[in-house]
Design a protein around this motif. Structure first.
Motif, PDB file in Angstrom:
ATOM      1  N   ILE A 115       0.872  -1.184   0.000  1.00 33.04           N
ATOM      2  CA  ILE A 115       0.000   0.000   0.000  1.00 33.04           C
ATOM      3  C   ILE A 115       0.898   1.219   0.000  1.00 33.04           C
ATOM      4  O   ILE A 115       1.879   1.288   0.740  1.00 33.04           O
ATOM      5  CB  ILE A 115      -0.935   0.008   1.226  1.00 33.04           C
ATOM      6  CG1 ILE A 115      -1.929  -1.148   1.104  1.00 33.04           C
ATOM      7  CG2 ILE A 115      -1.654   1.352   1.355  1.00 33.04           C
ATOM      8  CD1 ILE A 115      -2.973  -1.218   2.187  1.00 33.04           C
ATOM      9  N   ARG A 116       0.582   2.136  -0.888  1.00 33.33           N
ATOM     10  CA  ARG A 116       1.332   3.378  -0.922  1.00 33.33           C
ATOM     11  C   ARG A 116       0.569   4.401  -0.088  1.00 33.33           C
ATOM     12  O   ARG A 116      -0.654   4.523  -0.214  1.00 33.33           O
ATOM     13  CB  ARG A 116       1.398   3.832  -2.381  1.00 33.33           C
ATOM     14  CG  ARG A 116       2.601   4.646  -2.683  1.00 33.33           C
ATOM     15  CD  ARG A 116       2.734   4.755  -4.172  1.00 33.33           C
ATOM     16  NE  ARG A 116       3.293   6.031  -4.508  1.00 33.33           N
ATOM     17  CZ  ARG A 116       3.369   6.511  -5.716  1.00 33.33           C
ATOM     18  NH1 ARG A 116       2.884   5.806  -6.737  1.00 33.33           N
ATOM     19  NH2 ARG A 116       3.913   7.679  -5.942  1.00 33.33           N
ATOM     20  N   ALA A 117       1.288   5.108   0.751  1.00 35.25           N
ATOM     21  CA  ALA A 117       0.629   6.104   1.598  1.00 35.25           C
ATOM     22  C   ALA A 117       1.399   7.405   1.530  1.00 35.25           C
ATOM     23  O   ALA A 117       2.626   7.401   1.447  1.00 35.25           O
ATOM     24  CB  ALA A 117       0.577   5.610   3.041  1.00 35.25           C
ATOM     25  N   MET A 118       0.694   8.498   1.535  1.00 31.83           N
ATOM     26  CA  MET A 118       1.358   9.805   1.537  1.00 31.83           C
ATOM     27  C   MET A 118       0.827  10.630   2.697  1.00 31.83           C
ATOM     28  O   MET A 118      -0.206  11.280   2.605  1.00 31.83           O
ATOM     29  CB  MET A 118       1.096  10.508   0.192  1.00 31.83           C
ATOM     30  CG  MET A 118       1.878  11.775   0.000  1.00 31.83           C
ATOM     31  SD  MET A 118       3.630  11.666   0.432  1.00 31.83           S
ATOM     32  CE  MET A 118       4.221  10.374  -0.643  1.00 31.83           C
ATOM     33  N   PRO A 119       1.513  10.538   3.832  1.00 31.68           N
ATOM     34  CA  PRO A 119       1.118  11.365   4.979  1.00 31.68           C
ATOM     35  C   PRO A 119       1.854  12.705   4.931  1.00 31.68           C
ATOM     36  O   PRO A 119       2.592  12.956   3.980  1.00 31.68           O
ATOM     37  CB  PRO A 119       1.617  10.547   6.168  1.00 31.68           C
ATOM     38  CG  PRO A 119       2.813   9.822   5.639  1.00 31.68           C
ATOM     39  CD  PRO A 119       2.651   9.685   4.145  1.00 31.68           C
ATOM     40  N   THR A 167       1.092  14.113  -3.128  1.00 29.12           N
ATOM     41  CA  THR A 167       2.356  14.488  -2.482  1.00 29.12           C
ATOM     42  C   THR A 167       2.507  16.005  -2.481  1.00 29.12           C
ATOM     43  O   THR A 167       2.828  16.622  -1.466  1.00 29.12           O
ATOM     44  CB  THR A 167       3.553  13.866  -3.249  1.00 29.12           C
ATOM     45  OG1 THR A 167       3.340  12.472  -3.346  1.00 29.12           O
ATOM     46  CG2 THR A 167       4.864  14.142  -2.546  1.00 29.12           C
ATOM     47  N   ALA A 168       2.254  16.600  -3.642  1.00 29.88           N
ATOM     48  CA  ALA A 168       2.416  18.051  -3.761  1.00 29.88           C
ATOM     49  C   ALA A 168       1.420  18.794  -2.871  1.00 29.88           C
ATOM     50  O   ALA A 168       1.787  19.702  -2.132  1.00 29.88           O
ATOM     51  CB  ALA A 168       2.237  18.462  -5.222  1.00 29.88           C
ATOM     52  N   SER A 257       5.783  21.106  -7.810  1.00 35.36           N
ATOM     53  CA  SER A 257       6.085  20.071  -6.811  1.00 35.36           C
ATOM     54  C   SER A 257       5.595  18.705  -7.286  1.00 35.36           C
ATOM     55  O   SER A 257       6.274  17.692  -7.093  1.00 35.36           O
ATOM     56  CB  SER A 257       5.426  20.399  -5.469  1.00 35.36           C
ATOM     57  OG  SER A 257       6.109  21.445  -4.846  1.00 35.36           O
ATOM     58  N   ALA A 258       4.410  18.681  -7.899  1.00 35.38           N
ATOM     59  CA  ALA A 258       3.861  17.407  -8.385  1.00 35.38           C
ATOM     60  C   ALA A 258       4.756  16.823  -9.479  1.00 35.38           C
ATOM     61  O   ALA A 258       5.008  15.619  -9.526  1.00 35.38           O
ATOM     62  CB  ALA A 258       2.432  17.600  -8.889  1.00 35.38           C
ATOM     63  N   LEU A 259       5.247  17.713 -10.335  1.00 38.42           N
ATOM     64  CA  LEU A 259       6.139  17.274 -11.409  1.00 38.42           C
ATOM     65  C   LEU A 259       7.418  16.669 -10.829  1.00 38.42           C
ATOM     66  O   LEU A 259       7.853  15.582 -11.220  1.00 38.42           O
ATOM     67  CB  LEU A 259       6.505  18.503 -12.259  1.00 38.42           C
ATOM     68  CG  LEU A 259       6.703  18.328 -13.746  1.00 38.42           C
ATOM     69  CD1 LEU A 259       5.461  17.780 -14.400  1.00 38.42           C
ATOM     70  CD2 LEU A 259       7.088  19.677 -14.372  1.00 38.42           C
TER      71      LEU A 259
END
Ligand SMILES: NC(=O)c1ccc[n+]([C@@H]2O[C@H](COP(=O)([O-])OP(=O)(O)OC[C@H]3O[C@@H](n4cnc5c(N)ncnc54)[C@H](OP(=O)(O)O)[C@@H]3O)[C@@H](O)[C@H]2O)c1
Length: 269
Positions: A115-119, A167-168, A257-259
Protein backbone atom coordinates in the motif's frame (compact mmCIF):
# COMPACT_ATOMS: atom_id res chain seq x y z
CA UNK A 1 -1.55 -5.11 18.87
CA UNK A 2 0.00 -5.02 15.40
CA UNK A 3 3.80 -4.94 15.31
CA UNK A 4 5.15 -2.21 13.08
CA UNK A 5 8.69 -1.89 11.70
CA UNK A 6 9.60 1.50 10.31
CA UNK A 7 12.58 1.34 7.97
CA UNK A 8 14.07 4.83 7.80
CA UNK A 9 13.51 6.68 11.05
CA UNK A 10 13.98 10.25 9.90
CA UNK A 11 11.44 13.08 9.80
CA UNK A 12 8.41 11.16 8.62
CA UNK A 13 9.30 7.77 10.15
CA UNK A 14 9.73 9.23 13.62
CA UNK A 15 6.66 11.46 13.24
CA UNK A 16 4.62 8.38 12.39
CA UNK A 17 6.00 6.41 15.34
CA UNK A 18 5.32 9.28 17.74
CA UNK A 19 1.80 9.75 16.41
CA UNK A 20 0.94 6.03 16.65
CA UNK A 21 2.09 5.89 20.27
CA UNK A 22 0.46 9.22 21.25
CA UNK A 23 -2.86 8.04 19.82
CA UNK A 24 -2.55 4.55 21.38
CA UNK A 25 -2.46 2.58 18.11
CA UNK A 26 0.34 0.62 19.75
CA UNK A 27 3.02 0.80 22.43
CA UNK A 28 6.63 1.86 21.80
CA UNK A 29 7.75 -1.75 22.30
CA UNK A 30 5.55 -2.79 19.35
CA UNK A 31 7.43 -0.46 17.02
CA UNK A 32 10.89 -1.24 15.63
CA UNK A 33 12.72 1.76 14.24
CA UNK A 34 15.68 1.34 11.90
CA UNK A 35 18.35 3.62 10.51
CA UNK A 36 22.02 3.20 9.68
CA UNK A 37 23.28 5.59 12.36
CA UNK A 38 21.59 3.90 15.29
CA UNK A 39 23.20 6.30 17.77
CA UNK A 40 20.66 8.84 16.58
CA UNK A 41 17.87 6.63 17.95
CA UNK A 42 19.12 6.63 21.56
CA UNK A 43 16.27 8.90 22.67
CA UNK A 44 13.69 6.54 21.12
CA UNK A 45 15.38 3.48 22.65
CA UNK A 46 15.13 5.14 26.07
CA UNK A 47 11.40 5.65 25.45
CA UNK A 48 10.94 1.90 24.88
CA UNK A 49 11.00 1.61 21.09
CA UNK A 50 12.97 -1.27 19.58
CA UNK A 51 15.80 0.15 17.52
CA UNK A 52 18.02 -1.55 14.96
CA UNK A 53 20.38 -0.93 12.07
CA UNK A 54 19.68 -4.38 10.64
CA UNK A 55 16.67 -4.07 8.34
CA UNK A 56 16.48 -7.78 7.50
CA UNK A 57 16.28 -8.76 11.19
CA UNK A 58 13.97 -5.89 12.05
CA UNK A 59 11.15 -7.06 9.75
CA UNK A 60 11.04 -10.68 10.95
CA UNK A 61 8.32 -10.19 13.61
CA UNK A 62 6.53 -7.30 11.95
CA UNK A 63 2.95 -7.35 10.67
CA UNK A 64 3.35 -4.00 8.95
CA UNK A 65 6.60 -2.83 7.35
CA UNK A 66 6.69 0.89 6.68
CA UNK A 67 9.27 2.05 4.14
CA UNK A 68 10.20 5.63 5.05
CA UNK A 69 13.62 6.05 3.47
CA UNK A 70 14.48 8.42 0.63
CA UNK A 71 13.85 7.19 -2.93
CA UNK A 72 17.60 6.87 -3.59
CA UNK A 73 17.95 4.59 -0.54
CA UNK A 74 15.13 2.23 -1.52
CA UNK A 75 16.85 -0.31 -3.79
CA UNK A 76 19.51 -1.12 -1.21
CA UNK A 77 16.89 -1.57 1.52
CA UNK A 78 14.74 -3.84 -0.66
CA UNK A 79 17.75 -6.06 -1.40
CA UNK A 80 18.42 -6.33 2.34
CA UNK A 81 14.87 -7.27 3.36
CA UNK A 82 14.05 -9.51 0.35
CA UNK A 83 15.23 -12.78 1.98
CA UNK A 84 12.97 -12.25 5.01
CA UNK A 85 9.88 -10.97 3.22
CA UNK A 86 6.89 -13.23 3.77
CA UNK A 87 4.08 -12.40 1.36
CA UNK A 88 1.46 -14.16 3.56
CA UNK A 89 2.28 -12.34 6.78
CA UNK A 90 3.80 -9.02 5.80
CA UNK A 91 1.98 -5.93 4.66
CA UNK A 92 4.31 -3.32 3.17
CA UNK A 93 3.35 0.34 3.40
CA UNK A 94 5.53 2.74 1.43
CA UNK A 95 5.45 6.47 2.12
CA UNK A 96 8.22 7.14 -0.39
CA UNK A 97 7.44 9.88 -2.88
CA UNK A 98 7.56 8.94 -6.54
CA UNK A 99 7.84 5.16 -6.08
CA UNK A 100 4.95 3.04 -7.32
CA UNK A 101 3.66 -0.17 -5.74
CA UNK A 102 4.74 -1.93 -8.94
CA UNK A 103 8.31 -0.55 -8.60
CA UNK A 104 8.51 -2.26 -5.19
CA UNK A 105 6.79 -5.47 -6.32
CA UNK A 106 9.32 -5.74 -9.15
CA UNK A 107 12.05 -6.01 -6.50
CA UNK A 108 10.42 -8.06 -3.73
CA UNK A 109 7.78 -10.15 -5.48
CA UNK A 110 4.39 -9.77 -7.10
CA UNK A 111 2.53 -11.53 -4.25
CA UNK A 112 3.46 -9.04 -1.54
CA UNK A 113 0.63 -6.68 -0.67
CA UNK A 114 1.88 -3.11 -0.94
CA UNK A 115 0.00 0.00 0.00
CA UNK A 116 1.33 3.38 -0.92
CA UNK A 117 0.63 6.10 1.60
CA UNK A 118 1.36 9.81 1.54
CA UNK A 119 1.12 11.36 4.98
CA UNK A 120 2.53 14.70 6.06
CA UNK A 121 4.58 15.73 9.09
CA UNK A 122 1.46 16.77 11.06
CA UNK A 123 1.20 13.02 11.64
CA UNK A 124 3.25 13.53 14.83
CA UNK A 125 0.36 15.52 16.36
CA UNK A 126 -2.39 13.31 14.92
CA UNK A 127 -3.34 15.83 12.21
CA UNK A 128 -1.96 14.30 9.02
CA UNK A 129 -3.80 14.32 5.72
CA UNK A 130 -2.84 10.87 4.44
CA UNK A 131 -3.71 9.57 0.98
CA UNK A 132 -3.50 5.82 0.45
CA UNK A 133 -3.54 3.73 -2.73
CA UNK A 134 -3.03 0.13 -3.72
CA UNK A 135 -4.40 -2.57 -5.98
CA UNK A 136 -5.34 -6.17 -5.20
CA UNK A 137 -5.15 -5.52 -1.46
CA UNK A 138 -7.28 -7.62 0.86
CA UNK A 139 -10.14 -5.75 2.55
CA UNK A 140 -8.58 -6.56 5.93
CA UNK A 141 -5.28 -4.91 5.01
CA UNK A 142 -6.94 -1.82 3.53
CA UNK A 143 -8.98 -1.48 6.72
CA UNK A 144 -5.89 -1.96 8.88
CA UNK A 145 -3.89 0.71 7.05
CA UNK A 146 -6.88 3.06 7.07
CA UNK A 147 -7.19 2.50 10.84
CA UNK A 148 -3.45 3.03 11.30
CA UNK A 149 -3.45 6.38 9.52
CA UNK A 150 -6.86 7.46 10.91
CA UNK A 151 -5.39 7.31 14.39
CA UNK A 152 -3.01 10.05 13.26
CA UNK A 153 -5.25 12.22 11.06
CA UNK A 154 -7.63 12.03 8.10
CA UNK A 155 -7.38 9.41 5.34
CA UNK A 156 -8.53 9.45 1.72
CA UNK A 157 -8.19 6.47 -0.62
CA UNK A 158 -7.19 7.59 -4.11
CA UNK A 159 -6.09 6.05 -7.40
CA UNK A 160 -2.36 5.46 -7.44
CA UNK A 161 -1.77 7.66 -10.49
CA UNK A 162 -2.83 10.63 -8.33
CA UNK A 163 -0.21 9.91 -5.67
CA UNK A 164 2.32 12.45 -6.92
CA UNK A 165 -0.45 15.06 -7.02
CA UNK A 166 -1.32 14.15 -3.41
CA UNK A 167 2.36 14.49 -2.48
CA UNK A 168 2.42 18.05 -3.76
CA UNK A 169 -0.90 19.10 -2.22
CA UNK A 170 -0.62 17.42 1.17
CA UNK A 171 2.99 16.47 2.00
CA UNK A 172 4.67 19.51 0.42
CA UNK A 173 1.51 21.47 1.24
CA UNK A 174 2.41 21.66 4.92
CA UNK A 175 5.42 23.81 3.96
CA UNK A 176 3.32 26.02 1.68
CA UNK A 177 0.81 26.82 4.42
CA UNK A 178 3.60 27.31 6.99
CA UNK A 179 5.30 29.80 4.69
CA UNK A 180 1.97 31.62 4.25
CA UNK A 181 1.64 31.87 8.04
CA UNK A 182 5.20 33.11 8.33
CA UNK A 183 4.57 35.74 5.66
CA UNK A 184 1.38 36.88 7.40
CA UNK A 185 3.29 37.28 10.67
CA UNK A 186 5.93 39.37 8.89
CA UNK A 187 3.11 41.56 7.57
CA UNK A 188 1.88 41.79 11.17
CA UNK A 189 5.27 43.09 12.28
CA UNK A 190 5.18 45.75 9.56
CA UNK A 191 1.83 47.01 10.80
CA UNK A 192 2.94 47.25 14.40
CA UNK A 193 3.22 43.97 16.34
CA UNK A 194 6.24 42.37 17.94
CA UNK A 195 7.37 39.24 16.09
CA UNK A 196 6.22 36.81 18.77
CA UNK A 197 2.70 38.21 19.09
CA UNK A 198 2.40 38.61 15.31
CA UNK A 199 3.23 34.92 14.84
CA UNK A 200 0.75 33.85 17.52
CA UNK A 201 -1.97 35.96 15.87
CA UNK A 202 -1.19 34.62 12.39
CA UNK A 203 -1.15 31.00 13.58
CA UNK A 204 -4.47 31.24 15.41
CA UNK A 205 -6.05 33.10 12.49
CA UNK A 206 -4.92 30.37 10.07
CA UNK A 207 -6.23 27.69 12.45
CA UNK A 208 -9.57 29.51 12.68
CA UNK A 209 -9.80 29.68 8.88
CA UNK A 210 -9.04 25.96 8.46
CA UNK A 211 -11.33 24.89 11.32
CA UNK A 212 -14.20 27.00 9.91
CA UNK A 213 -14.03 25.06 6.67
CA UNK A 214 -13.73 21.71 8.44
CA UNK A 215 -16.49 22.32 10.97
CA UNK A 216 -18.99 24.12 8.74
CA UNK A 217 -18.14 22.09 5.63
CA UNK A 218 -18.31 25.33 3.71
CA UNK A 219 -16.45 26.67 0.67
CA UNK A 220 -13.55 29.12 1.18
CA UNK A 221 -15.19 31.75 -1.04
CA UNK A 222 -18.40 31.83 0.97
CA UNK A 223 -16.33 32.36 4.15
CA UNK A 224 -14.33 35.07 2.35
CA UNK A 225 -17.58 36.80 1.29
CA UNK A 226 -18.44 37.15 4.99
CA UNK A 227 -15.24 39.16 5.62
CA UNK A 228 -15.21 41.37 2.54
CA UNK A 229 -17.51 44.37 2.94
CA UNK A 230 -17.91 46.74 -0.03
CA UNK A 231 -15.02 49.20 -0.37
CA UNK A 232 -13.61 47.57 2.76
CA UNK A 233 -10.10 46.84 3.97
CA UNK A 234 -10.23 43.03 3.46
CA UNK A 235 -11.12 43.14 -0.23
CA UNK A 236 -8.48 45.84 -0.75
CA UNK A 237 -5.79 43.64 0.81
CA UNK A 238 -7.01 40.47 -0.88
CA UNK A 239 -7.13 42.02 -4.34
CA UNK A 240 -3.68 43.55 -3.86
CA UNK A 241 -2.37 40.04 -3.04
CA UNK A 242 -4.07 38.63 -6.13
CA UNK A 243 -2.57 41.40 -8.32
CA UNK A 244 0.80 40.10 -7.09
CA UNK A 245 -0.07 36.52 -7.96
CA UNK A 246 -1.16 35.04 -4.61
CA UNK A 247 -3.46 32.27 -5.92
CA UNK A 248 -1.42 31.87 -9.07
CA UNK A 249 1.86 31.32 -7.19
CA UNK A 250 0.29 28.62 -4.98
CA UNK A 251 -1.16 26.85 -8.01
CA UNK A 252 2.11 27.05 -9.94
CA UNK A 253 4.11 25.85 -6.92
CA UNK A 254 1.84 22.84 -6.42
CA UNK A 255 2.09 21.96 -10.12
CA UNK A 256 5.90 22.11 -10.03
CA UNK A 257 6.08 20.07 -6.81
CA UNK A 258 3.86 17.41 -8.38
CA UNK A 259 6.14 17.27 -11.41
CA UNK A 260 9.24 16.89 -9.21
CA UNK A 261 7.55 14.30 -6.96
CA UNK A 262 6.85 12.11 -9.98
CA UNK A 263 10.51 12.17 -11.04
CA UNK A 264 12.20 11.46 -7.71
CA UNK A 265 12.69 7.70 -8.08
CA UNK A 266 13.08 7.43 -11.86
CA UNK A 267 15.82 10.08 -11.68
CA UNK A 268 17.73 7.75 -9.30
CA UNK A 269 17.11 4.32 -10.86
N1 LIG B 1 9.14 14.73 5.16
C1 LIG B 1 7.89 14.71 4.73
O1 LIG B 1 7.09 15.61 4.99
C2 LIG B 1 7.39 13.53 3.95
C3 LIG B 1 5.99 13.38 3.77
C4 LIG B 1 5.53 12.27 3.07
C5 LIG B 1 6.42 11.35 2.56
N2 LIG B 1 7.75 11.53 2.71
C6 LIG B 1 8.66 10.53 2.17
O2 LIG B 1 9.20 9.85 3.29
C7 LIG B 1 10.52 9.43 2.98
C8 LIG B 1 11.43 9.89 4.09
O3 LIG B 1 11.46 11.30 4.14
P1 LIG B 1 12.08 12.06 5.38
O4 LIG B 1 11.81 13.49 5.19
O5 LIG B 1 11.65 11.38 6.63
O6 LIG B 1 13.65 11.77 5.12
P2 LIG B 1 14.83 11.72 6.18
O7 LIG B 1 14.52 12.61 7.34
O8 LIG B 1 16.09 11.90 5.43
O9 LIG B 1 14.75 10.22 6.72
C9 LIG B 1 15.28 9.13 6.05
C10 LIG B 1 15.84 8.20 7.09
O10 LIG B 1 16.21 6.99 6.48
C11 LIG B 1 17.36 6.50 7.14
N3 LIG B 1 18.02 5.56 6.25
C12 LIG B 1 18.73 5.81 5.14
N4 LIG B 1 19.18 4.67 4.60
C13 LIG B 1 18.73 3.67 5.39
C14 LIG B 1 18.86 2.27 5.36
N5 LIG B 1 19.58 1.65 4.41
N6 LIG B 1 18.25 1.55 6.33
C15 LIG B 1 17.53 2.16 7.30
N7 LIG B 1 17.38 3.49 7.39
C16 LIG B 1 17.98 4.23 6.44
C17 LIG B 1 18.18 7.75 7.47
O11 LIG B 1 18.98 7.59 8.61
P3 LIG B 1 20.50 7.10 8.51
O12 LIG B 1 21.20 8.06 7.61
O13 LIG B 1 20.98 7.11 9.92
O14 LIG B 1 20.43 5.74 7.94
C18 LIG B 1 17.08 8.75 7.80
O15 LIG B 1 16.84 8.78 9.18
C19 LIG B 1 10.90 10.02 1.64
O16 LIG B 1 10.84 9.03 0.66
C20 LIG B 1 9.85 11.07 1.40
O17 LIG B 1 9.55 11.16 0.03
C21 LIG B 1 8.26 12.59 3.42
Amino acid sequence: MKKVTIIGSGNIGLSLAKGLVNKSYCLPKDITLTRRNIKNLAEQAALGYQVSSNNAEAIKDAHIIVLAILPQQLNEVLEEILPNIDAKNHLVVSVISGVSCQDIKNKIGQDVEIIRAMPNTAISIGQSMTCIAGEKISDGNIQEVTRLFETVGAVIKINEELMTAATALCACGIAFFLRAIRAASQGGVEVGFHAEEALKMAVQTAKGAADSLLQMQSHPESEIDKVTSPKGCTIAGLNEMEHHGFSSSLIKGIKLSALKAGDLYSAES
